[in-house]
Structure formats: C-alpha cells, structure tokens
Design an enzyme around this catalytic site. Structure first.
Site, PDB file in Angstrom:
ATOM      1  N   ASP A  96       0.847  -1.191   0.000  1.00 42.27           N
ATOM      2  CA  ASP A  96       0.000   0.000   0.000  1.00 42.27           C
ATOM      3  C   ASP A  96       0.887   1.247   0.000  1.00 42.27           C
ATOM      4  OD1 ASP A  96      -2.155   1.763   0.496  1.00 42.27           O
ATOM      5  OD2 ASP A  96      -3.145   0.283   1.767  1.00 42.27           O
ATOM      6  N   ASP A 196      -2.912   4.709  -2.366  1.00 41.92           N
ATOM      7  CA  ASP A 196      -3.870   5.368  -1.481  1.00 41.92           C
ATOM      8  C   ASP A 196      -4.306   6.731  -2.059  1.00 41.92           C
ATOM      9  OD1 ASP A 196      -5.041   5.350   1.270  1.00 41.92           O
ATOM     10  OD2 ASP A 196      -3.822   7.154   1.506  1.00 41.92           O
ATOM     11  N   GLU A 246      -6.891   3.908  -5.311  1.00 39.83           N
ATOM     12  CA  GLU A 246      -8.077   4.262  -4.525  1.00 39.83           C
ATOM     13  C   GLU A 246      -8.480   5.667  -4.942  1.00 39.83           C
ATOM     14  OE1 GLU A 246      -9.607   4.911   0.035  1.00 39.83           O
ATOM     15  OE2 GLU A 246      -7.679   5.661  -0.605  1.00 39.83           O
ATOM     16  N   HIS A 320     -11.135  -1.544   5.056  1.00 42.72           N
ATOM     17  CA  HIS A 320     -10.862  -1.095   6.428  1.00 42.72           C
ATOM     18  C   HIS A 320     -11.464   0.270   6.743  1.00 42.72           C
ATOM     19  CE1 HIS A 320      -8.049   0.815   3.811  1.00 42.72           C
ATOM     20  NE2 HIS A 320      -7.728   1.660   4.765  1.00 42.72           N
ATOM     21  N   ASP A 321     -12.100   0.889   5.776  1.00 44.50           N
ATOM     22  CA  ASP A 321     -12.732   2.200   6.001  1.00 44.50           C
ATOM     23  C   ASP A 321     -14.257   2.110   5.988  1.00 44.50           C
ATOM     24  OD1 ASP A 321     -10.217   3.482   5.924  1.00 44.50           O
ATOM     25  OD2 ASP A 321     -10.316   3.719   3.746  1.00 44.50           O
TER      26      ASP A 321
END
Ligand code: GLC
Ligand code: CA
Length: 548
Positions: A96, A196, A246, A320-321
């Site tokens: 990531d 990200d 993302e 995870h968000d």
C-alpha cells in the site's frame, strides 16, 4: 488475458488479522502463520494496508519512513519471509503506497519545519496570518485542511489528519523520491501496489475558496493527475504489475483513463459511489435507508461505461474504512447467512476484480460499540465531537458511529470461539465483536453450507468461467428495485446472476425458464427445475447456459 481479470484479491488489515507474539496487536508474522488459510480461499493476491514506520495516528496511513517497517508489526526480514512464503503458495503480495501525504514525523517534514527550503517545497506551505487559513477547505477527518506553523509564519495543507501533510507533486524531486520507494519494493519481490487516495495528488495552480463545498472539486482528479501517474508508472516499470488506485469522489471519465490499458496508468480503480446510497444528501454522518434503485443504477452505469471504454473496476463491498456489508445491506438476524452469501455473489460475478476484506468471507458484522471509549479511529473520535457540537445528543452521535465508524471493520478477525477470538493470547488493541461464538473461521470451515465455503465457491467459479473473467455484462430486470440481476456473456457461454436484495419475497418481472441451464450456485437448497418466478429472502442464483 490479463491475469488480474481471473484473480481475486484478499485485503489484510495487519493490526487486526492475527497476533503472533501475544501483545494484542496483529503483525506480519501473524499473516505468515495464516497463509495456508489464505491459500485455502483460492485468492491470488494479498494486499496489506501499510506496515511502514509510522506514529499510527491513522493506523499506518501516516507514513514516517517508506523504506522501513514499524516494529509494532515486525521487521524487514519478516516482510521478506512473507513475500517468499506467499510466493511459494502462488500468492502475490501487494503493498500500500501512501503518496498523497506523509506523516509530519517523516524526516522530510521535520526538515521543512526547521525552515529548510528544499524540504519546505516537498509540501504545500502557504503564507498567511495566524487567524486566516489560505482557503476554506475542510479536512476529510473534520476541521480546516490547513495548519499554521507560527515559527515559519506559514500554513501547510493536510487533506486528512493534521499529522498527515500533503506532498507537493509539482516538485519533480518529490516525484523522484516516490519512484525510489516503488523501485525498492519492486526489487523486494512484491507483485503489485495499491495507491492510497491517488486521485488527490495533483493540486490546482491557484488555491481559492470553495463557495459550495469542502474544496474537493479543486483537487479531486486534479489537473495533472494523469500525467503524474503515467510518469510514475513508466519510470518505475510497473506497467505489467497489478496496480489499483483508490479514487476518492472520482468520475467514470477519469477512471476510464486511469485504467484503460492504452493509457498505461493503472490496472484498475476503486470508487465509492455505490457505498454512499445510505448517506443522506451525500453526508456520511447522516443516516438514511439504503436507496436500492440508486445502487442498481450506479452499478449499471459503472459496469457498462467502464466496459464500453475498456476500463476496469475493482469490485468490492468492504475494506478497512467501511462498515461491514452484512450489517449495512444484509441481515444480522434470521437471514444473516443468506444475505452474506447473496451480497458476495452480487460482487464476485461482476465485471472487475473482486476484493475480499478480511472477515467478510465469514460474514463478520459491525460490533455495535455503545461507548465512545471503545473507538480507536481518529475520524470517529473527531466526528463524535463534531456531531456533539452540531447539537446531537451523545446517544444520537453513538448511534451514527455504530453505523458509520471505520472501526466497524477493524475489530479482530474471528478465528475461533475462544475469549480473544483466536486472534491473540492477550487483550486485543480494539474490542472484539460479541458474536464470535457463532461467526468464526473454525466453525465455518467445518460447515459445508457456511458463508466461508460459499466465498470459496465464488472464487473458484471465476477461475473456471471466461464469462466471469472477461465476459460482457448486461443488466436485466432493471425496473425491479429489489432485484440486482445481470448476465455475463463470453462467446457461447452465458451466465445469469439473480439476487434478491431484500428480506421479503419478490416476484420476478418475467419467469426464468431454466431448461437447458445448469445451476452453478445458489444460497438456498432446491433444484430450480420448475423455473424461477419468485425469489425468497436474499435469494441468489447463478445459472450457466452454454448453448447460445
Ligand atoms: C485512504 C485509506 C484510509 C486513510 C486515508 C488517508 O482512504 O484507505 O484508511 O485514512 O486514505 O491516508
Ligand atoms: Ca503482535
């Protein structure tokens, strides 16, 4: 065909996955110990959220050193072992890359704070007086997006937490530093990257107030973002690796460009539009019932337009968000199992590369915390205060967090029914969800009819059928808001996927005659040989027709 079209990717949030040394915090050795489990799912890649040196204000998305490992998670040699051990099992590791910002603990930022001009130009500093930020832009975690540094007489931009300073991509030196990071990890043997919030990297030339919104219209899919991505990919030679960006509040037009192979930017994109259908007026912190017609429309548009323009979606419900999907669009009660399976089928049969977020494959739910002290996430604790300031009562604010907090997905992975859910030998860093006795890996491995086994079957189907990997998608039953249904077509192979999104029985607009079709998978027992007229609660059926 590109390998990522056949692949399924498993996302790991290391802090909550498996704790190998009993300190209550998941770690890299913990991932290694669970590689056989991951292999048993049939997935091709694992993407781990960041494990780099970090003060952990945003759980690792505040990187202080891209080339070293946070001791909380382990060592560089653990990462080497992870890459090797995963590789032995035919699984690629994706790292990531958090390149929109660094932690304010990064040495670049520390030098900038000492007034070193070279490093000040690595970030976005603007002159100004202490009482007036350069623009009215808002941080995504609440409050102003600018922080004043008295000794410099300047403000710096942080679209996220105040300890996450935005990098200045206009500066070629910054771009070159980040390329070195990619090359370092590529040389280590990682097989892919997740970038990200990468569509926020290009800021406008002029910084001005946003009269309508929080400033995002100026920097989302910003002016030079495609140019920067092309340069990053070309200069690091990663065009043949699996890459996913993302994309925050993005558009289809931009995602086509990010993911069309001819553009040589990324393999695919995450977008979040389908996960805002229960936000009131687009506001995450106001709850409304999910709008299923909107959900169907968003899927149809993104699937079809990406297809027409040779773009590629990352398809997913959870990360995870995000709160757990079964709590959000499914049922935590009577139809927990059926709804978890149906939601999985919706995503896994679509055109795109499916992602599974740890625990999703066993149907993990939101934990329903009812005390603010149970929350760990910076966004949640910030917004709790903001909601109270806005006049909400504590109970109302807690109710909103229970539905919306990112901690909903960060509770420990439920491995078994023991006190610390088989995650750790000691008290985990965040509370476990109380339903671990019923929802856990050990139990579901032993049950042929489990959610876990259903996920394995979906992953296997993608491997077997070109129509699922690369078939054309066509939506059917478009006016029926509770039914999400589509066909996937590849040469003479046609797969029909029909899902009831609701808890009530629904009648199909048109009966499906299954003569000559083969049932590939369903979440109810029965042979369907009489045809399909109605769907039961959360029913999902996948049919194959080979005789087109
Ligand atoms: C992404 C991450 C999220 C993080 C943010 C800032 O949205 O998924 O966890 O807080 O970027 O890095
Ligand atoms: Ca540990």
């Amino acid at each position: 065909m590109d390998d990522f079209k056949k692949s399924t990717i498993y996302q790991i949030y290391p802090k909550s996955f498996y704790d190998s040394n009993g300190d209550g915090i998941g770690d890299i050795r913990g991932i290694i110990e669970k590689l056989d489990y991951i292999k048993s799912l049939g997935v091709d890649y694992i993407w781990s959220t960041p494990v780099f040196v970090s003060p952990m204000n945003d759980n690792g998305y505040d990187v202080a050193d891209y080339l070293n490992i946070n001791p909380l998670f382990g060592t560089m040699s653990d990462v080497d072992d992870l890459i090797n051990e995963a590789d032995k099992r035919g699984i690629g590791v994706m790292m990531d890359m958090v390149f929109n910002h660094t932690s304010t603990e990064h040495e670049w930022f520390k030098k900038a704070l000492c007034g070193d001009e070279k490093y000040m130009d690595y970030y976005i500093f603007k002159d100004g007086s202490a009482d007036k930020p350069p623009t009215n832009w808002q941080s995504k975690f609440g409050g102003s997006a600018w922080e004043y540094v008295p000794k410099l007489g300047k403000w710096y931009l942080h679209l996220f937490d105040v300890t996450q300073a935005d990098l200045n991509w206009e500066n070629k030196e910054v771009r070159d530093e980040l390329k070195k990071v990619i090359k370092f990890w590529k040389d280590k043997g990682v097989r892919g990257f997740r970038f990200d919030v990468v569509n926020l990297i290009s800021k406008p030339d002029r910084f001005e107030d946003d009269s309508e919104g929080d400033g995002r219209k100026f920097y989302t899919d910003g002016p030079r973002v495609h140019e920067y991505l092309k340069e990053l990919v070309a200069d690091t030679g990663i065009e043949n690796m699996v890459t996913v960006g993302e994309m925050s509040s993005t558009s289809i037009e931009n995602c086509i460009r990010y993911s069309n192979p001819a553009e040589k930017e990324l393999s695919m994109c995450f977008n979040f539009h389908h996960l805002k259908i229960d936000y009131k007026d687009g506001n995450k912190w106001e709850i409304q019932e999910p709008d299923y017609m909107a959900l169907k429309e968003i899927f149809r548009e993104w699937q079809c337009r990406m297809q027409e323009n040779d773009g590629w979606n990352a398809v997913f419900w959870c990360n995870h968000d995000q709160p757990r999907i079964v709590s959000r669009l499914g049922s935590e009660g009577k139809y927990w199992k059926e709804s978890a399976k149906m939601l999985a089928a919706c995503i896994h049969m679509m055109r795109g590369t499916p992602y599974i977020y740890q625990g999703e494959e066993i149907g993990m739910t939101n934990p329903h915390f009812d005390d603010i002290h149970d929350y760990r996430d910076v966004e949640s604790t910030n917004y709790f205060k903001i909601l109270l300031d806005e006049g909400k009562s504590e109970d109302e604010a807690l109710e909103i967090l229970a539905a919306r907090s990112r901690d909903n997905s960060r509770t420990p992975m439920q491995w078994d029914g023991s006190a610390f859910v088989g995650f750790s030998e000691s008290e985990p860093w965040i509370k476990v969800s109380s339903n671990y006795g019923d929802i856990n890996v050990l139990r579901e491995e032993g049950d042929e009819d489990s959610v876990l086994n259903f996920y394995k079957k979906l992953i296997k189907l993608r491997k077997e059928y070109p129509a699922i990997q690369d078939g054309k998608i066509e939506f059917i039953f478009e006016s029926q808001d509770k039914v999400l249904a589509y066909k996937r077509i590849y040469e003479d192979q046609e797969i029909t996927v029909i899902n009831n999104l609701s808890e009530s029985e629904v009648e199909l607009p048109e009966e499906i005659n299954i003569q000559g079709m083969k049932l590939l998978l369903s979440n109810y027992k029965g042979d369907y040989s009489e045809g399909i007229k109605k769907l039961r609660a959360y029913e999902s059926v996948i049919l194959l027709n080979n005789k087109r």
